[in-house]
Scaffold this motif. Structure first.
Motif, short mmCIF file in Angstrom:
data_model
loop_
_atom_site.label_atom_id
_atom_site.label_comp_id
_atom_site.label_asym_id
_atom_site.label_seq_id
_atom_site.Cartn_x
_atom_site.Cartn_y
_atom_site.Cartn_z
N PHE A 132 -19.27 -39.44 2.02
CA PHE A 132 -20.12 -38.50 2.76
C PHE A 132 -21.01 -37.74 1.78
CE2 PHE A 132 -17.04 -37.95 6.63
CZ PHE A 132 -17.42 -39.19 7.09
N GLU A 133 -21.95 -38.47 1.18
CA GLU A 133 -22.82 -37.87 0.17
C GLU A 133 -24.05 -37.20 0.78
OE1 GLU A 133 -23.42 -40.45 -3.25
OE2 GLU A 133 -21.50 -41.41 -2.84
N GLN A 134 -24.13 -37.17 2.10
CA GLN A 134 -25.11 -36.37 2.82
C GLN A 134 -24.39 -35.70 3.98
OE1 GLN A 134 -28.55 -39.77 2.28
NE2 GLN A 134 -28.87 -38.26 3.86
N GLY A 176 -15.08 -41.06 -3.11
CA GLY A 176 -16.02 -40.94 -4.21
C GLY A 176 -17.21 -40.11 -3.81
N ASN A 177 -17.29 -38.88 -4.33
CA ASN A 177 -18.34 -37.96 -3.93
C ASN A 177 -18.43 -36.87 -4.99
OD1 ASN A 177 -20.27 -36.56 -2.43
ND2 ASN A 177 -19.08 -36.57 -0.54
N GLU A 178 -19.50 -36.06 -4.91
CA GLU A 178 -19.53 -34.86 -5.74
C GLU A 178 -18.47 -33.89 -5.23
OE1 GLU A 178 -24.17 -34.93 -7.23
OE2 GLU A 178 -23.53 -33.35 -5.87
N LEU A 179 -17.71 -33.33 -6.15
CA LEU A 179 -16.60 -32.46 -5.76
C LEU A 179 -17.06 -31.31 -4.89
CD1 LEU A 179 -13.62 -31.48 -7.96
CD2 LEU A 179 -14.80 -29.71 -6.68
N GLU A 180 -18.19 -30.70 -5.25
CA GLU A 180 -18.66 -29.53 -4.50
C GLU A 180 -18.95 -29.88 -3.03
OE1 GLU A 180 -20.05 -29.24 -8.79
OE2 GLU A 180 -19.95 -30.79 -7.24
N LEU A 181 -19.57 -31.04 -2.80
CA LEU A 181 -19.91 -31.43 -1.44
C LEU A 181 -18.67 -31.87 -0.68
CD1 LEU A 181 -22.00 -31.93 0.74
CD2 LEU A 181 -22.46 -34.17 -0.28
N ALA A 182 -17.80 -32.65 -1.32
CA ALA A 182 -16.60 -33.13 -0.64
C ALA A 182 -15.72 -31.98 -0.20
CB ALA A 182 -15.83 -34.08 -1.56
#
Length: 615
Positions: free
Chosen positions: A320-322, A341-347
């Motif tokens: 969920f990178e968006q 697999g994602n940026e920690l802040e967004l996940a």
């Protein structure tokens, strides 16, 4: 006039390459401009990132010409072993009116572009989707100079809109800089966050790119503020989701009943016609035939005659990178998803917002990505045992349930990562790193494997370099050994069949021929989806490989190896259904496919409890 050729293609070894989309058109446009753009900076550079890891840069320069000015941009980056190059020129009048755009190269490892646009007439701006940053800066300055219209027409297609969201104070050697922060639509799928100074200089952007990965671009001199830009984009994205969640309210909450539907309960029992489902405090309290389950007196009732009720689905391979992804998956019946697999802040932001009711989406289970230093994927890059252990602990402390090992992790570190994860009560999934095979990966401590290809590779005898593998014979010694090994180790597999189909299908066919949901995608996303696939000769081989793989996945299931459903991106809100269809094509019954998407064969206590269920 626009006279041009736009070719979208895909060239991402070892994944399949792109279908060209060719377009030739002539448009007569009128350009009536009264405002004047301030002169743009003469030259500069932007640093380019994927998942906050620096991958390259974009340089640009403005020069004077006999008829006005010309912008030239060149971006170059390297991502997962593939080089991406793009060169763009924009000719304008002295006061900034766009005249001629040429863009040639790649907008990502998936998409090529060859575009030539001439503009005459109405107020519009020549630009393509997923543009270089300096070209977007020129668009932004044009928008400012023309009174900040609600929307700005683009050629060859679409319209852009800029919405002011706030500002951020950034320290710099010459004093504080306070760029304004905007949400931008029309240039890519979803929303982009953009920071710009009052004079129109673009400072940074954060968005999903043309292969749906998280992308950041930062003007030279502002790289130290990358974390500020990442946090700002997450904050605005979550604020948008909160508005959506307030606007879209449940038909019923708390205690109510659903009556009259055909019920498929996922247990393997035959469907129940005219079922009654009683919900108390948001959870199913009873379900069965109308004569066996009674609706309590006074309870609100939802009439579901003519509809079918199935259990909520688990998509065990998402990125969920968006922020646009979660609601689309929920609308498709996915009530639990595993982000691998994602940026920690967004996940973490998405997980917590969904859990607290501030966003619509499936409950999220998180697998923290670790790759190898120095040029792996993302910023959690391990080169030593101490670094690997520290990364596992960081994810654990952030509430992640799993670790995902990626392709470039040094083989010697896999056992270190797995031991630390297991010590903390976490499990390990991922790609089989380069230099290992699936047997070695599992023996080093991996509990799960992403993608069927890693398993198929150990089901045939080794081949000479450059030679194709033989077709798999399930009765062979190698195949039987692989099946027994995976069963003995209780290894879980998410085969990602829908993603394999996206990579393999012929690039000269629209993707919707294979995945019907692609026909419903918005234009910006459809452009990316239709850029997927393989050249014709390669596609025939890869589609034949997929056809052979489908029954093998079913054979693994029949042998007792846990199979879970996972889509790995593809079409939001649609490809979970395609994943189940492909399983059925391989020999699953529809009930078995639903059970794979319910984690029936895979319910490890930590994950199950974290999703709110008893194991």
């Amino acid at each position: 006039m626009f006279v041009g050729r736009l070719r979208e293609s895909r060239a991402r070894p070892p994944l399949p390459g792109p279908p060209p989309l060719e377009m030739t058109a002539t448009l007569f446009l009128a350009l009536a401009l009264s405002a004047t753009n301030p002169p743009p900076p003469d030259s500069g550079r932007f640093t380019l990132y994927k998942l906050q890891h620096e991958v390259g840069g974009e340089t640009f320069s403005w020069v004077s010409t006999a008829g006005g000015r010309m912008l030239t941009t060149r971006w170059a980056f390297r991502y997962l072993g593939t080089d991406v190059r793009l060169e763009t020129t924009l000719e304008t009048t002295e006061d900034g009116r766009p005249l001629h755009l040429r863009s040639h190269g790649q907008t990502s490892t998936l998409t090529d572009i060859d575009l030539d646009v001439r503009v005459e007439g109405a107020r519009s701006f020549p630009i393509h989707r997923y543009p270089p940053l300096a070209l977007e800066e020129a668009l932004f300055r044009y928008w400012l100079a023309h009174g900040r219209p609600r929307t700005l027409p683009l050629v060859p297609a679409g319209a852009a809109a800029f919405e002011l969201r706030g500002s951020d104070t950034l320290a710099s050697p010459s004093g504080p800089v306070v760029p304004k922060r905007y949400s931008v639509t029309g240039l890519l799928w979803g929303r982009q966050s953009l920071w710009a100074a009052d004079d129109g200089r673009l400072i940074a952007v954060v968005n999903g790119d043309a292969e749906l990965d998280r992308f950041e671009g930062v003007r030279e001199g502002f790289e130290s503020h990358l974390a500020t830009f990442v946090r700002g984009a997450v904050r605005d994205g979550l604020a948008d989701l909160a508005v959506q969640a307030r606007a879209v309210r449940p038909i019923h909450e708390g205690d109510y009943a659903i009556t009259g539907a055909r019920l498929v309960d996922g247990t393997g029992a035959p469907p129940t016609a005219d079922a009654v489902i009683v919900i108390r405090d948001g959870r199913i309290a009873a379900a069965g035939a109308r004569g066996a389950v009674t609706v309590p007196q006074g309870m609100a009732v939802v009439d579901a005659r003519g509809q079918t009720v199935i259990p909520g689905l688990w998509d065990m391979h998402v990125h969920f990178e968006q922020v646009e992804w979660p609601a689309a998956q929920l609308a498709a019946g996915v009530t639990t998803a595993r982000d691998v697999g994602n940026e920690l802040e967004l996940a973490v932001g998405l997980r917590d917002a969904i859990k607290d009711g501030r966003a619509l989406g499936p409950r999220l289970l998180l697998a923290g990505l670790i790759d190898g230093a120095p040029d792996g994927l993302g910023v959690q890059l391990a080169g030593t045992p101490d670094e690997a252990r520290a990364m596992v602990r960081r994810y654990h402390d952030a509430g992640f349930q799993q670790i995902k090992v990626y392709q470039s992790v040094p083989p010697a570190l896999v056992s270190v990562i797995a031991a630390e994860a297991h010590r903390l009560g976490m499990t390990v999934t991922g790609h089989v790193p380069t230099g290992m095979n699936a047997f070695q990966f599992v023996e080093a401590g991996a509990d799960q494997i992403n993608h069927i290809g890693f398993v198929l590779a150990v089901m045939t005898p080794p081949t000479a370099p450059g030679q194709p593998r033989r077709p798999i014979d399930l009765a062979s010694t190698e195949a039987q050994h692989a099946i027994a090994f995976l069963r003995e180790h209780h290894t879980v597999l998410d085969p990602t069949l829908a993603r394999s189909e996206q990579n393999a299908h012929p690039k000269d066919s629209l993707f919707s021929v294979y995945e019907p949901g692609a026909a419903k995608a918005p234009p910006e996303l459809a452009e990316v989806l239709n850029a997927s696939g393989s050249p014709d000769t390669v596609a025939r081989r890869r589609m034949a490989w997929l056809a052979r793989a489908l029954p093998i996945v079913n054979a693994l299931r029949e042998a007792g190896i846990p199979i879970v459903a996972g889509t790995d991106l593809v079409v939001p809100g649609h490809s979970i259904a395609r994943e189940l269809e492909l399983e059925v094509q391989g020999g699953f019954t529809p009930m078995q496919a639903i059970q794979a998407a319910r984690g029936k064969m895979y319910r490890p206590a930590p994950l199950w409890r974290s999703a709110g269920f008893a194991p």
